[in-house]
Design a protein around this motif. Structure first.
Motif, mmCIF file in Angstrom:
data_model
loop_
_atom_site.group_PDB
_atom_site.id
_atom_site.type_symbol
_atom_site.label_atom_id
_atom_site.label_comp_id
_atom_site.label_asym_id
_atom_site.label_seq_id
_atom_site.Cartn_x
_atom_site.Cartn_y
_atom_site.Cartn_z
ATOM 1 N N ALA B 8 0.597 -1.178 0.504
ATOM 2 C CA ALA B 8 0.291 0.218 -0.290
ATOM 3 C C ALA B 8 0.475 1.148 0.067
ATOM 4 O O ALA B 8 0.692 2.563 -0.828
ATOM 5 C CB ALA B 8 -1.245 -0.052 1.483
ATOM 6 N N SER B 9 1.984 1.579 1.116
ATOM 7 C CA SER B 9 3.142 2.607 0.449
ATOM 8 C C SER B 9 3.420 2.859 -0.392
ATOM 9 O O SER B 9 3.557 4.183 -0.584
ATOM 10 C CB SER B 9 3.291 1.852 1.693
ATOM 11 N N ARG B 10 3.391 2.214 -1.190
ATOM 12 C CA ARG B 10 4.113 2.179 -2.603
ATOM 13 C C ARG B 10 3.118 2.345 -3.270
ATOM 14 O O ARG B 10 4.088 3.552 -3.893
ATOM 15 C CB ARG B 10 4.237 0.592 -3.095
ATOM 16 N N TYR B 11 2.129 2.296 -3.348
ATOM 17 C CA TYR B 11 0.774 3.049 -4.131
ATOM 18 C C TYR B 11 0.785 4.103 -3.537
ATOM 19 O O TYR B 11 0.384 5.517 -4.491
ATOM 20 C CB TYR B 11 -0.303 1.995 -4.016
ATOM 21 N N VAL B 12 0.943 4.003 -2.279
ATOM 22 C CA VAL B 12 0.780 5.907 -1.946
ATOM 23 C C VAL B 12 1.357 6.671 -2.295
ATOM 24 O O VAL B 12 1.328 8.187 -3.199
ATOM 25 C CB VAL B 12 0.183 5.949 -0.155
ATOM 26 N N VAL B 13 2.904 6.184 -2.349
ATOM 27 C CA VAL B 13 3.962 7.113 -3.129
ATOM 28 C C VAL B 13 3.959 7.379 -4.461
ATOM 29 O O VAL B 13 3.981 8.856 -4.901
ATOM 30 C CB VAL B 13 4.980 6.424 -2.956
ATOM 31 N N LEU B 14 3.394 6.494 -4.969
ATOM 32 C CA LEU B 14 3.136 6.871 -6.560
ATOM 33 C C LEU B 14 2.319 7.495 -6.801
ATOM 34 O O LEU B 14 2.640 8.400 -7.470
ATOM 35 C CB LEU B 14 2.963 5.682 -7.200
ATOM 36 N N LEU B 15 1.547 7.668 -5.475
ATOM 37 C CA LEU B 15 0.143 8.505 -6.064
ATOM 38 C C LEU B 15 0.242 10.013 -6.149
ATOM 39 O O LEU B 15 -0.484 10.288 -6.837
ATOM 40 C CB LEU B 15 -0.819 7.747 -5.442
ATOM 41 N N ALA B 16 1.144 10.066 -4.954
ATOM 42 C CA ALA B 16 1.781 11.616 -3.975
ATOM 43 C C ALA B 16 2.052 11.970 -5.865
ATOM 44 O O ALA B 16 2.656 13.058 -6.193
ATOM 45 C CB ALA B 16 2.852 11.089 -3.490
ATOM 46 N N ALA B 17 3.220 11.241 -6.477
ATOM 47 C CA ALA B 17 4.336 11.152 -7.413
ATOM 48 C C ALA B 17 3.031 11.938 -8.776
ATOM 49 O O ALA B 17 3.665 12.901 -9.684
ATOM 50 C CB ALA B 17 5.182 10.393 -7.724
ATOM 51 N N SER B 18 2.400 10.606 -9.159
ATOM 52 C CA SER B 18 1.773 11.217 -9.945
ATOM 53 C C SER B 18 0.483 12.405 -10.356
ATOM 54 O O SER B 18 0.733 12.699 -10.912
ATOM 55 C CB SER B 18 0.824 9.740 -10.023
ATOM 56 N N ILE B 19 0.261 12.890 -8.958
ATOM 57 C CA ILE B 19 -0.726 14.029 -9.025
ATOM 58 C C ILE B 19 0.025 15.238 -9.539
ATOM 59 O O ILE B 19 -0.175 16.118 -9.533
ATOM 60 C CB ILE B 19 -1.204 14.146 -7.260
ATOM 61 N N SER B 20 1.426 15.405 -8.572
ATOM 62 C CA SER B 20 2.070 16.330 -8.531
ATOM 63 C C SER B 20 2.767 16.311 -9.914
ATOM 64 O O SER B 20 2.879 17.464 -10.729
ATOM 65 C CB SER B 20 3.896 16.397 -7.542
ATOM 66 N N PHE B 21 3.066 15.400 -10.390
ATOM 67 C CA PHE B 21 3.786 15.553 -11.950
ATOM 68 C C PHE B 21 2.315 16.068 -12.659
ATOM 69 O O PHE B 21 2.143 16.668 -14.053
ATOM 70 C CB PHE B 21 3.927 14.026 -12.360
ATOM 71 N N LEU B 22 1.606 15.068 -12.172
ATOM 72 C CA LEU B 22 0.069 15.625 -13.053
ATOM 73 C C LEU B 22 -0.301 17.303 -13.709
ATOM 74 O O LEU B 22 -0.528 18.387 -13.994
ATOM 75 C CB LEU B 22 -1.118 15.171 -12.548
ATOM 76 N N ILE B 23 0.404 17.817 -11.982
ATOM 77 C CA ILE B 23 -0.219 19.316 -11.457
ATOM 78 C C ILE B 23 0.019 19.684 -12.514
ATOM 79 O O ILE B 23 0.350 20.628 -13.369
ATOM 80 C CB ILE B 23 -0.489 19.869 -10.128
#
Lengths: 271, 286
Positions: B8-23
């Protein structure tokens, strides 16, 4: 039983003149006493080895001679330390001048990240020599003296970091020689090197001892036995302060020590 | 359970990274989508090299603003590099532990002051002083000095870290050969720390180019080429902020196009610093 073979040398120390005289030296780091009441004469143009177990203040002792302990704000030195009869801790003593006369080679080879040439020319340049042909001459002479010229003469302008560990250490020796010191301090100069590189440095040290006064700290008793003329054995007292147990000609220390602790150490019973 | 958390922690980190990239991507996309048609309509050459900005008459040349931004930025660097390096050397090598414990937070506090406060102080204090030198005080010089104060902490703290990170062994080797403290700083520490120092300068430059509020308050904002440091000018960022409230149609799109130019500026800066840093790492210090 003799565990360590001491090299017999026909030509021992060239003279018996004292180069450095230490009397009643105490060294403190804050409230901790690192060295207590050390008395020792360093003989000119010879190799003095400082041996002893880890943490007994060998390196701290070495750093007294070029005042490198000054860099540690809490360090305090007491006692008399004379170089050629002049106190090096006197108020008027110029540390920069002192360090020109007393060079140092460190445990890990630490060439600057610049070319071989610039490394050797560093000292002379800092002391005001910018004459190109003079610098070239100094660099060549120093590298020859450090037995590194043949290996580096074609790559003087390559990075010093591209050299092997042993070559780097000899470069550091050449760098010190370029400043034309009288005394060379060596703080476990071979501890990061392989046996062949170590052998080269030891040969070099024997060679340099004809002109320079050398003080070497070493963990390696065989090395002390092989290269040094005199040996000083340091030990830790109960309160962890370093003390000088015994000092004398290397042959004596290794074959006929007076103190039980020296005997135990050189025969490898501990340490 | 442990496995689940690990996963789960891997996905959370991945999500955070994707969101900032997306923004980041969304912002860039939006600016380009709005600005690019304007550049096409005006013509890139006319837009970037045109010297007249008169939206009412359909003239959209932003060269004066480019020059204004570049002048204020370089002016600030000329002032901030020696001062920042000086502070960094002081903090890293010369100041005692107690002095550093006091000075370092002061320097870091400077970063936290809102830019409008810098602008205010500049307007009330600095502009009248500059006025004594000639002109009306609202000038590239005033802007450079305010920017200098703003980027000083960046240059100081990153350079200090870089100097501090130079291996002790280099320091000791230099001092043990009888080099003085200053010689050691000048010939060993600064060259060995130069990639970090370069990075600090580029980061400061990025901050200077992007600064808006404080610039509007002290640079005068007139749309003309500054011919001396005492002249008033307008920056690219100021141009957007000043006109976006009432702009519409092509005028509004042209402001987005100004944003594209700013973006290109930053990308060029980052690319230069990237290659400069990579080269200096591969090279020797002398």
């Amino acid at each position: 039983m003799k565990l360590i073979e001491v090299t017999n040398r026909d030509n021992g120390p060239a003279s018996n003149a004292t180069k450095i005289k230490v009397r009643g030296l105490n060294l403190y780091y804050g409230v901790f006493q690192a060295l207590r009441d050390i008395n020792l004469d360093i003989i000119e143009k010879s190799i003095t080895a400082i041996i002893g177990p880890s943490g007994c203040g060998k390196s701290s002792f070495l750093r007294v001679f070029n005042r490198m302990n000054d860099l540690i704000p809490s360090a305090k030195t007491e006692g008399m330390i004379e170089l050629d009869g002049e106190s090096i801790y006197a108020r008027g003593c110029d540390v920069v001048e002192l360090r020109k006369r007393v060079g140092m080679v460190f445990q890990k080879p630490n060439p600057f990240p610049m070319s071989v040439f610039d490394n050797v020319a560093f000292g002379p340049r800092r002391h005001g020599n910018h004459n190109k042909s003079e610098l070239e001459e100094i660099v060549e002479r120093s590298l020859i003296r450090a037995a590194l010229w043949d290996e580096t003469k074609d790559k003087l302008h390559q990075s010093a970091l591209s050299l092997s560990g042993g070559q780097q250490q000899r470069l550091c020796i050449a760098r010190v020689l370029a400043v034309q010191p009288e005394v060379i301090l060596m703080d476990e100069p071979c501890s990061a090197l392989d046996p062949i590189a170590t052998m080269k440095i030891e040969d070099l040290m024997r060679n340099l001892a004809q002109e320079y006064t050398i003080v070497i700290v070493t963990h390696n008793m065989q090395q002390a036995a092989r290269v040094s003329d005199r040996t000083a054995f340091f030990f830790m007292s109960e309160d962890r302060a370093g003390i000088l147990v015994e000092e004398g000609p290397t042959t004596e220390i290794f074959t006929n020590p007076k103190d039980k602790r020296t005997e135990d150490y050189v025969t490898g019973r501990f340490g | 359970m442990r496995r689940f958390i690990d996963r789960a922690s891997r996905y959370v980190v991945l999500l955070a990274a994707s969101i900032s990239f997306l923004i980041l991507f969304a912002i860039a996309f939006f600016i380009i989508a709005r600005g690019l048609p304007a550049i096409q309509e005006i013509g890139l050459v006319e837009f970037v090299t045109g010297t007249v900005w008169r939206p009412g008459q359909g003239q959209y040349g932003i060269l004066p603003m480019i020059v204004g931004s570049v002048a204020a930025t370089f002016g600030s660097l000329i002032l901030a590099i020696p001062m920042g390096l000086g502070c960094a050397i002081l903090l890293a090598e010369i100041a005692g532990r107690r002095a550093r414990r006091f000075l370092r937070p002061v320097v870091e506090l400077l970063v936290g002051i809102p830019s409008v406060v810098y602008g205010l102080v500049g307007m009330v204090l600095l502009v009248p002083l500059v006025r004594n030198l000639g002109g009306n005080g609202y000038s590239v010089l005033a802007a450079s000095i305010v920017l200098m104060a703003m980027i000083l902490p960046t240059i100081t703290s990153i350079s200090e870290d870089a100097i501090r990170a130079v291996p002790r062994a280099y320091r000791e080797a230099s001092l043990a050969m009888g080099a003085t403290q200053w010689q050691t700083i000048r010939h060993v520490l600064l060259p060995a720390a130069r990639s970090g120092i370069g990075a600090s300068i580029v980061l400061g430059m990025g901050r200077a180019v992007g600064e808006t509020m404080a610039m509007i308050m002290v640079i005068g904002n007139s749309i003309k080429f500054p011919t001396s440091p005492l002249d008033s000018a307008r920056t690219l960022t100021g141009n957007i902020a000043l006109e976006i409230n009432y702009a519409s149609g092509l005028h509004e799109d042209a402001l987005f196009a100004t944003g594209i130019i700013l973006l290109v500026f930053i990308i060029i800066l980052n690319t230069i610093s990237f290659f400069a840093l990579r080269r200096s790492r591969a090279q020797n210090i002398a």
